[in-house]
Design a protein around this motif. Structure first.
Motif, PDB file in Angstrom:
ATOM      1  N   ALA A  38      51.650  28.839  41.273  1.00 11.67           N
ATOM      2  CA  ALA A  38      50.801  30.098  41.649  1.00 11.67           C
ATOM      3  C   ALA A  38      51.202  31.180  40.736  1.00 11.67           C
ATOM      4  O   ALA A  38      50.409  32.089  40.341  1.00 11.67           O
ATOM      5  CB  ALA A  38      50.756  30.555  42.916  1.00 11.67           C
ATOM      6  N   ASN A  39      52.484  31.260  40.302  1.00 14.07           N
ATOM      7  CA  ASN A  39      52.793  32.369  39.218  1.00 14.07           C
ATOM      8  C   ASN A  39      51.991  32.192  37.965  1.00 14.07           C
ATOM      9  O   ASN A  39      51.706  33.102  37.437  1.00 14.07           O
ATOM     10  CB  ASN A  39      54.453  32.065  39.023  1.00 14.07           C
ATOM     11  N   ASP A  40      51.743  30.922  37.492  1.00  8.35           N
ATOM     12  CA  ASP A  40      51.202  30.805  36.315  1.00  8.35           C
ATOM     13  C   ASP A  40      49.609  31.230  36.190  1.00  8.35           C
ATOM     14  O   ASP A  40      49.028  31.765  35.516  1.00  8.35           O
ATOM     15  CB  ASP A  40      51.171  29.171  36.022  1.00  8.35           C
ATOM     16  N   VAL A  41      48.999  30.579  37.669  1.00  8.51           N
ATOM     17  CA  VAL A  41      47.882  31.215  37.844  1.00  8.51           C
ATOM     18  C   VAL A  41      47.492  32.796  37.826  1.00  8.51           C
ATOM     19  O   VAL A  41      46.483  33.128  37.125  1.00  8.51           O
ATOM     20  CB  VAL A  41      47.326  30.670  39.252  1.00  8.51           C
ATOM     21  N   TYR A  42      48.524  33.373  38.448  1.00  8.61           N
ATOM     22  CA  TYR A  42      48.353  34.783  38.242  1.00  8.61           C
ATOM     23  C   TYR A  42      48.725  35.308  36.880  1.00  8.61           C
ATOM     24  O   TYR A  42      47.845  36.118  36.566  1.00  8.61           O
ATOM     25  CB  TYR A  42      49.504  35.383  39.528  1.00  8.61           C
ATOM     26  N   ARG A  43      49.586  35.040  36.187  1.00  8.73           N
ATOM     27  CA  ARG A  43      50.022  35.636  34.989  1.00  8.73           C
ATOM     28  C   ARG A  43      49.010  35.091  33.933  1.00  8.73           C
ATOM     29  O   ARG A  43      48.766  36.060  33.159  1.00  8.73           O
ATOM     30  CB  ARG A  43      51.351  35.122  34.518  1.00  8.73           C
ATOM     31  N   PRO A  48      44.894  38.743  34.038  1.00  9.06           N
ATOM     32  CA  PRO A  48      44.201  39.384  33.074  1.00  9.06           C
ATOM     33  C   PRO A  48      42.609  39.601  33.308  1.00  9.06           C
ATOM     34  O   PRO A  48      41.887  40.741  32.929  1.00  9.06           O
ATOM     35  CB  PRO A  48      44.299  38.001  31.950  1.00  9.06           C
ATOM     36  N   ALA A  49      42.251  38.892  34.471  1.00  6.39           N
ATOM     37  CA  ALA A  49      40.713  39.035  34.709  1.00  6.39           C
ATOM     38  C   ALA A  49      40.662  40.302  35.600  1.00  6.39           C
ATOM     39  O   ALA A  49      39.874  41.135  35.330  1.00  6.39           O
ATOM     40  CB  ALA A  49      40.215  37.951  35.583  1.00  6.39           C
ATOM     41  N   PHE A  50      41.831  40.690  36.373  1.00  4.56           N
ATOM     42  CA  PHE A  50      41.728  42.021  37.140  1.00  4.56           C
ATOM     43  C   PHE A  50      41.945  43.090  36.266  1.00  4.56           C
ATOM     44  O   PHE A  50      41.042  44.227  36.338  1.00  4.56           O
ATOM     45  CB  PHE A  50      42.906  41.802  38.027  1.00  4.56           C
ATOM     46  N   GLU A  51      42.740  42.939  35.102  1.00  2.00           N
ATOM     47  CA  GLU A  51      42.907  44.174  34.109  1.00  2.00           C
ATOM     48  C   GLU A  51      41.559  44.523  33.388  1.00  2.00           C
ATOM     49  O   GLU A  51      41.358  45.431  33.103  1.00  2.00           O
ATOM     50  CB  GLU A  51      44.146  43.749  33.261  1.00  2.00           C
ATOM     51  N   ALA A  52      40.920  43.287  33.075  1.00  8.07           N
ATOM     52  CA  ALA A  52      39.759  43.558  32.168  1.00  8.07           C
ATOM     53  C   ALA A  52      38.491  44.236  33.257  1.00  8.07           C
ATOM     54  O   ALA A  52      37.981  45.122  32.703  1.00  8.07           O
ATOM     55  CB  ALA A  52      39.194  42.275  32.098  1.00  8.07           C
ATOM     56  N   ARG A  53      38.696  43.868  34.545  1.00  6.21           N
ATOM     57  CA  ARG A  53      37.612  44.511  35.313  1.00  6.21           C
ATOM     58  C   ARG A  53      37.997  45.943  35.706  1.00  6.21           C
ATOM     59  O   ARG A  53      37.206  47.038  35.768  1.00  6.21           O
ATOM     60  CB  ARG A  53      37.621  43.907  36.657  1.00  6.21           C
ATOM     61  N   ASN A  54      39.380  46.216  35.798  1.00  9.62           N
ATOM     62  CA  ASN A  54      40.002  47.447  36.401  1.00  9.62           C
ATOM     63  C   ASN A  54      40.585  48.390  35.409  1.00  9.62           C
ATOM     64  O   ASN A  54      40.916  49.604  35.633  1.00  9.62           O
ATOM     65  CB  ASN A  54      40.358  47.285  37.648  1.00  9.62           C
ATOM     66  N   GLY A  55      40.680  47.758  34.118  1.00  8.21           N
ATOM     67  CA  GLY A  55      41.565  48.476  33.148  1.00  8.21           C
ATOM     68  C   GLY A  55      43.084  49.015  33.519  1.00  8.21           C
ATOM     69  O   GLY A  55      43.726  49.782  32.995  1.00  8.21           O
TER      70      GLY A  55
END
Length: 370
Positions: A38-43, A48-55
């Motif tokens: 799950a760590n790989d899925v998150y990192r 990255p998807a969350f950061e792209a949406r929320n900056g």
């Protein structure tokens, strides 16, 4: 997955043992492959998807949890972890039920016993014990299903070995051995007369103290009568003298200053914060001057919100609702409030020999009675 045989260890038929082996293998796969994956899925994907949406990256464990709940991998691996958590107890429990009458008879105290056992038929069970099946273990540590019952003790002894895929050693004693080693390393001149294992369960954290300090009188207490009955019989079967009694660790019947060591393993994280503080206070009362309280835990909550979320897995998925309160405690402050001098607080870490390379080192904290 060899577990040292003794008279009280439940035996298994061919099919029962095969099912236990399956549970153990599935637990190992979850622990060593699915959970870390799950760590790989998150990192690599979720963050990255969350950061792209929320900056920005996720700031809290709650944000990480909501984010990871969108992942099929995370949801699926959690399902496997919870399912095998239940399956271990069901599988081992059916085997024990088949032979419970024989185990009860074997556990009855013998006239020539080395140690002793006391059960309190009038003991009032704390609400936090009755309300939750910790670890999803049916009936928790205390439920009795027959006169002179030992079911919960036998279930925990065999169940933990299956659950940990043999990782705690052939006597399930790796954690107790590690704890005793920490004490001997930090206090090499300590010669305890009496040692108390608070929350002893079936005794596999108790007996290592006899190995570490052969001249000491060793006691184990637990709220569960089936636990102390089984622990006593197990100790006798292994030829080890120890004394067990059914007691609430927050208010025992031992006299002031009776012990030189108060140890506890895998207990505090299963208790509400007010109970933990009561355990500290009772330990202070029970220790003689110069005596040592030593418990597992004491590490601060990690700053990484993903690590925070994953270290709460058992709380969220395996009926350990009090663990987060324990982790969030100010340990030095709580220990000082119990009566210990602040300068006598200490921490330590130890990597159990059986678990090297599989899990992080165990953290300990404690204090010396002034």
């Amino acid at each position: 997955m060899f577990q040292q045989a003794h008279a009280l260890l439940p035996t298994a038929t061919h099919d029962e043992f095969a099912r236990e082996e399956f549970c153990s293998s599935l637990r190992k796969m979850f622990t060593t492959e699915l959970f870390p994956g799950a760590n790989d899925v998150y990192r690599q994907r979720a963050r990255p998807a969350f950061e792209a949406r929320n900056g920005r990256p996720p700031k809290t464990a709650q944000e990480v949890k909501r984010l990871m709940d969108e992942s099929f991998y995370y949801r699926g691996s959690n399902l496997v972890g919870r399912a095998v958590q239940e399956l271990v107890w069901d599988t081992v429990g059916e085997s024990i039920e088949r032979q419970l009458d024989d185990l009860i008879e074997l556990a009855r105290p013998k006239p020539d016993a080395k140690g002793s056992v006391r059960v309190d038929p009038d003991m009032e069970m704390p609400r936090y014990i009755e309300a939750v099946d910790i670890h999803v273990m049916p009936g928790n540590f205390h439920t009795e299903i027959a006169p002179d019952d030992v079911m919960a003790g036998a279930l925990y002894d065999r169940g933990v070995h299956v659950f940990a895929f043999g990782g705690l050693g052939d006597k399930n004693d790796a954690l107790g051995v590690a704890q005793a080693e920490v004490l001997k390393e930090k206090f090499p001149n300590l010669k305890p007369r009496r040692i108390l294992d608070l929350g002893c369960g079936p005794g596999f954290t108790t007996l290592p103290w006899r190995d570490a300090f052969p001249d000491a009188e060793v006691h184990g207490i637990d709220v569960g009568a089936p636990q102390v009955r089984y622990a006593h019989a197990r100790a006798e079967a292994l030829g080890v003298e120890a004394h067990f009694s059914q007691q609430n660790g927050a208010h025992t019947d031992f006299p002031d200053g009776h012990f030189d060591v108060i140890a506890s393993m895998l207990v505090t994280h299963e208790c509400p914060v007010p109970v933990i503080k009561a355990l500290f206070k009772e330990a202070h009362r029970l220790l003689a001057p110069g005596g040592v309280m030593l418990m597992d835990g004491g590490m601060p909550i990690p700053e990484d919100p993903y690590v925070q979320m994953q270290t709460s897995w058992f709380g969220m998925n395996a009926n350990e609702p009090f663990a987060i309160g324990f982790k969030a405690m100010n340990y030095p402050k709580a220990v000082a409030e119990a009566g210990f001098a602040p300068q006598n607080y200490f921490t330590a870490q130890r990597e159990p020999v059986y678990l090297k390379g599989q899990l992080p080192p165990i953290s300990f904290f404690g204090a010396v009675r002034e």
